[in-house]
Design an enzyme around this catalytic site. Structure first.
Site, PDB file in Angstrom:
ATOM      1  CG  HIS A 179      -3.099  -6.360  15.665  1.00 43.15           C
ATOM      2  ND1 HIS A 179      -1.847  -6.810  16.023  1.00 43.15           N
ATOM      3  CD2 HIS A 179      -3.092  -6.262  14.321  1.00 43.15           C
ATOM      4  CE1 HIS A 179      -1.117  -6.995  14.933  1.00 43.15           C
ATOM      5  NE2 HIS A 179      -1.842  -6.669  13.887  1.00 43.15           N
TER       6      HIS A 179
ATOM      7  CB  CYS B  45      -2.750  -6.782  20.620  1.00 42.15           C
ATOM      8  SG  CYS B  45      -1.481  -6.144  19.517  1.00 42.15           S
TER       9      CYS B  45
ATOM     10  CE  LYS C 298      -4.522  -8.006   3.370  1.00 42.39           C
ATOM     11  NZ  LYS C 298      -4.672  -9.150   4.270  1.00 42.39           N
TER      12      LYS C 298
ATOM     13  CB  CYS D 161      -0.326 -10.075  19.753  1.00 42.55           C
ATOM     14  SG  CYS D 161      -1.187  -9.617  18.226  1.00 42.55           S
TER      15      CYS D 161
ATOM     16  CG  HIS E 131      -0.409  -0.098   2.535  1.00 41.06           C
ATOM     17  ND1 HIS E 131       0.327   0.926   3.084  1.00 41.06           N
ATOM     18  CD2 HIS E 131      -0.457  -1.088   3.480  1.00 41.06           C
ATOM     19  CE1 HIS E 131       0.696   0.590   4.308  1.00 41.06           C
ATOM     20  NE2 HIS E 131       0.247  -0.636   4.576  1.00 41.06           N
TER      21      HIS E 131
ATOM     22  CE  LYS F 134       0.714   1.486  10.416  1.00 37.20           C
ATOM     23  NZ  LYS F 134       1.262   0.372  11.151  1.00 37.20           N
TER      24      LYS F 134
ATOM     25  CB  CYS G 188       2.518  -8.394  17.139  1.00 33.40           C
ATOM     26  SG  CYS G 188       1.331  -7.070  17.217  1.00 33.40           S
TER      27      CYS G 188
ATOM     28  CG  HIS H  69       4.137  -1.418   2.388  1.00 36.82           C
ATOM     29  ND1 HIS H  69       2.897  -1.970   2.184  1.00 36.82           N
ATOM     30  CD2 HIS H  69       4.566  -1.886   3.595  1.00 36.82           C
ATOM     31  CE1 HIS H  69       2.590  -2.747   3.210  1.00 36.82           C
ATOM     32  NE2 HIS H  69       3.573  -2.710   4.083  1.00 36.82           N
TER      33      HIS H  69
HETATM   34  N1  MSP Z   1       8.406  -7.193   8.412  1.00 37.09           N
HETATM   35  C1  MSP Z   1       8.453  -6.158   9.373  1.00 37.09           C
HETATM   36  C2  MSP Z   1       9.762  -5.384   9.269  1.00 37.09           C
HETATM   37  C3  MSP Z   1      10.985  -6.227   9.460  1.00 37.09           C
HETATM   38  S1  MSP Z   1      12.431  -5.283   9.226  1.00 37.09           S
HETATM   39  C4  MSP Z   1      13.657  -6.314   9.732  1.00 37.09           C
HETATM   40  C5  MSP Z   1       7.295  -5.186   9.118  1.00 37.09           C
HETATM   41  N2  MSP Z   1       6.701  -5.280   7.941  1.00 37.09           N
HETATM   42  S2  MSP Z   1       5.465  -4.355   7.447  1.00 37.09           S
HETATM   43  O1  MSP Z   1       5.136  -4.801   6.123  1.00 37.09           O
HETATM   44  O2  MSP Z   1       4.424  -4.364   8.420  1.00 37.09           O
HETATM   45  O3  MSP Z   1       6.012  -2.878   7.406  1.00 37.09           O
HETATM   46  C6  MSP Z   1       7.149  -2.576   6.617  1.00 37.09           C
HETATM   47  C7  MSP Z   1       7.501  -1.103   6.735  1.00 37.09           C
HETATM   48  O4  MSP Z   1       6.417  -0.320   6.222  1.00 37.09           O
HETATM   49  C8  MSP Z   1       7.719  -0.684   8.192  1.00 37.09           C
HETATM   50  O5  MSP Z   1       8.830   0.181   8.300  1.00 37.09           O
HETATM   51  C9  MSP Z   1       6.444   0.063   8.517  1.00 37.09           C
HETATM   52  O6  MSP Z   1       6.615   1.063   9.491  1.00 37.09           O
HETATM   53  C10 MSP Z   1       6.112   0.668   7.164  1.00 37.09           C
HETATM   54  N3  MSP Z   1       4.700   1.010   7.070  1.00 37.09           N
HETATM   55  C11 MSP Z   1       3.620   0.194   7.191  1.00 37.09           C
HETATM   56  N4  MSP Z   1       2.487   0.947   7.136  1.00 37.09           N
HETATM   57  C12 MSP Z   1       2.815   2.254   6.970  1.00 37.09           C
HETATM   58  C13 MSP Z   1       2.120   3.457   6.831  1.00 37.09           C
HETATM   59  N5  MSP Z   1       0.800   3.533   6.843  1.00 37.09           N
HETATM   60  N6  MSP Z   1       2.854   4.578   6.624  1.00 37.09           N
HETATM   61  C14 MSP Z   1       4.229   4.566   6.550  1.00 37.09           C
HETATM   62  N7  MSP Z   1       4.906   3.450   6.698  1.00 37.09           N
HETATM   63  C15 MSP Z   1       4.229   2.306   6.930  1.00 37.09           C
HETATM   64  O7  MSP Z   1       7.027  -4.368   9.995  1.00 37.09           O
END
Ligand code: MSP
Length: 523
Positions: free
Chosen positions: A149, A146, A299, A129, A21, A296, A132, A24
């Site tokens: 969540h 949690c 998903k 959780c 999304h 925020k 997480c 990311h």
């Molecule tokens: N897999 C773990 C990270 C492991 S690093 C050794 C994880 N994955 S994640 O898919 O949930 O998130 C990946 C990155 O995207 C994280 O840095 C997270 O903060 C970022 N984001 C997820 N949602 C976000 C927003 N809505 N806005 C900005 N960044 C976001 O955590």
């Protein structure tokens, strides 16, 4: 710094259980900005992103869809990789933690940690959780829910292996205190320090029962390694396998979101300290992309906007412009398509795009396509000033980038754009009749525009490249066009460059006319 100094930068690795999304891609764009900035500053950049594939959560998600876990993960990992490509993210390595190379690095860590006495077996009971994949201590498990969540936590008793995290409390505090550049922004640093000073660190449960997915514990196949423990090691994998040179470590920069600061600034440093590997130089913590209601984007909340939706209305540089300048570094930021449109039209198109077009057109019309530095200047300091102003703007931008204040760096560049526009309106070059005076004025504007274009390469790579290569070729001698980096680094006053100008028929930053944005979610 020598031209070949390495600069190693990473993003977090994403969970491939759905398509990416906007949150990311925001992280990738910010990391890409720093990667490109260091490239134009003369570093050899190693830039890694990828997917985090060993969690049992992924096994559960694939089972829900009646799919084979490996295929399910490969499909979504590919979606992350493709999105990076579409967004022209300039990474040099995309890691998947199911790769054999990564498993080797994880085994190496496990062995060394065991040999050094930091892993032991035992029982653990606590609030867990499943979302997480982690235990929460009493003080975070308010009402047994949690904290991430908001769902009920499960009381779980597990036997397995533990990492002696508690041993590192003072060492981690000391490291953060002694190295102000270790965590940016400093609000995130202060938050970690106060939590560390307040809460005694508990040892970390680092294994789970093997349910057929994950990296097995060496010689103890009934367990797999806790996914966060393995995921963090990804940053070291290309160093361990010698795919990246040894001097690329310590890593210069981890770019991560604020929800995972603890893992990166407490657990990861402790793991590295335990096996005497130097710590990364900086962890940069960005804020979250929020939906229109200020929630925020995630998903789980079901409020995601896909990166493709952005591309339906905006080009890459407009998206980058919004993310880099409108969301202050370290803060959360609401995604607003209306704001993106107005910024694109009023700032990118009106201020920057128009400036380039009108100065190039006027110069070609009055002085021709090929322009060299004037032979004599009315003002004897003019040449010196040009070089000095270039140096000053570069240094000013660099200072902001060193402090990870990229929105201020962008403000500084756009302040220069406004200033050139103001100077044009004051000096009215279209009404200057004296040929020598006009030539000097236009050369000066062209030179200042090229400084901006070179600096903007890291921020707005697409448009800057096209201006640099098609509209504004720059050389010291006739057959060697300069790269942005060569131009920025050159300090030689004898060498004010020549320009070959090309009137571009394409409008730079065409105006966006869409009245109503369709935000219907399609993922
Ligand atoms: N897999 C773990 C990270 C492991 S690093 C050794 C994880 N994955 S994640 O898919 O949930 O998130 C990946 C990155 O995207 C994280 O840095 C997270 O903060 C970022 N984001 C997820 N949602 C976000 C927003 N809505 N806005 C900005 N960044 C976001 O955590």
């Amino acid at each position: 710094m020598t031209t070949s100094s390495p600069y190693y930068i990473t993003t977090a690795i994403d969970y491939p259980n759905a398509h990416p999304h906007v949150g990311h891609i925001y992280e990738k764009i910010i990391a890409d900005l720093y990667a490109r900035w260091h490239r134009i500053s003369g570093y050899k950049v190693y830039f890694m992103t990828g997917t985090d594939e060993n969690g049992q959560k992924l096994q559960k998600s694939s089972a829900k869809h009646h799919l084979n876990t490996a295929d399910f993960i490969a499909y979504f990992s590919d979606s992350f990789r493709t999105t990076c490509k579409i967004f022209d993210i300039s990474h040099t390595r995309f890691i998947r933690t199911t790769e054999a190379a990564h498993h080797h690095a994880v085994n190496f860590f496990w062995d060394k940690l065991s040999k050094n006495g930091y892993i032991y077996s035992g029982d653990y009971e606590g609030h867990y959780c499943y979302g997480c994949e982690q235990f929460y201590p009493e003080n975070q498990a308010v009402n047994e829910l949690c904290p991430v969540h908001g769902t009920p936590l499960h009381m779980l008793k597990e036997s397995g292996y533990f990492f002696r995290l508690s041993h590192f409390q003072n060492k981690v505090i000391q490291h953060i205190e002694d190295n102000p550049q270790f965590i940016y922004p400093h609000a995130a640093r202060d938050e970690m320090l106060s939590r560390l000073r307040r809460e005694p660190l508990r040892d970390l449960s680092i294994t789970r029962k093997n349910s057929g997915w994950g990296i097995p514990v060496p010689k103890k196949n009934e367990y797999v390694i806790y996914t966060w423990f393995d995921a963090l090691i990804n940053y070291y994998t290309p160093i361990h396998t010698q795919e990246f040179p040894q001097n690329a470590w310590p890593c210069n920069l981890h770019v991560i979101g604020k929800d995972i600061t603890w893992f990166h600034t407490v657990i990861w440093p402790a793991m590295l300290m335990a096996i005497d590997i130097p710590l990364p130089k900086t962890v940069y913590v960005h804020g979250m992309v929020l939906d229109g209601q200020g929630q925020k984007m995630s998903k789980t909340r079901g409020n995601v906007i896909t990166p493709q939706k952005l591309l339906q209305y905006f080009d890459l540089d407009s998206i980058r412009y919004f993310f880099i300048r409108s969301i202050p570094s370290g803060s959360d930021g609401k995604l607003s398509f209306d704001q993106m449109k107005s910024k694109h039209n009023n700032e990118l198109s009106n201020e920057w795009g128009n400036l380039v077009s009108r100065v190039i057109k006027l110069t070609i019309k009055r002085c021709g396509q090929h322009i060299s530095a004037p032979i004599s200047w009315t003002d004897s300091n003019a040449e010196n000033n040009l070089i000095k102003d270039k140096h000053d703007l570069y240094t000013k931008t660099q200072n902001f980038m060193h402090r990870f204040e990229h929105h201020k760096a962008m403000d500084a560049l756009f302040a220069e754009i406004s200033q050139i526009n103001a100077h044009i309106n004051e000096q009215k070059p279209w009404s200057i009749e004296d040929a020598d005076a006009l030539y000097q004025v236009l050369y000066t504007f062209i030179y200042r525009i090229s400084v901006l274009c070179a600096l903007l390469t890291a921020f707005l790579p697409d448009s800057s490249k096209s201006i640099w290569e098609n509209v504004l070729k720059i050389h010291f001698n006739s057959d060697h066009p300069l790269s942005q980096s060569e131009f920025l680094q050159s300090k030689n006053i004898q060498k004010l460059p020549k320009f070959t100008l090309q009137a571009s028929s394409a409008i730079i930053f065409k105006k966006i006319m869409t009245e109503n944005f369709d935000l219907t979610l399609k993922s």
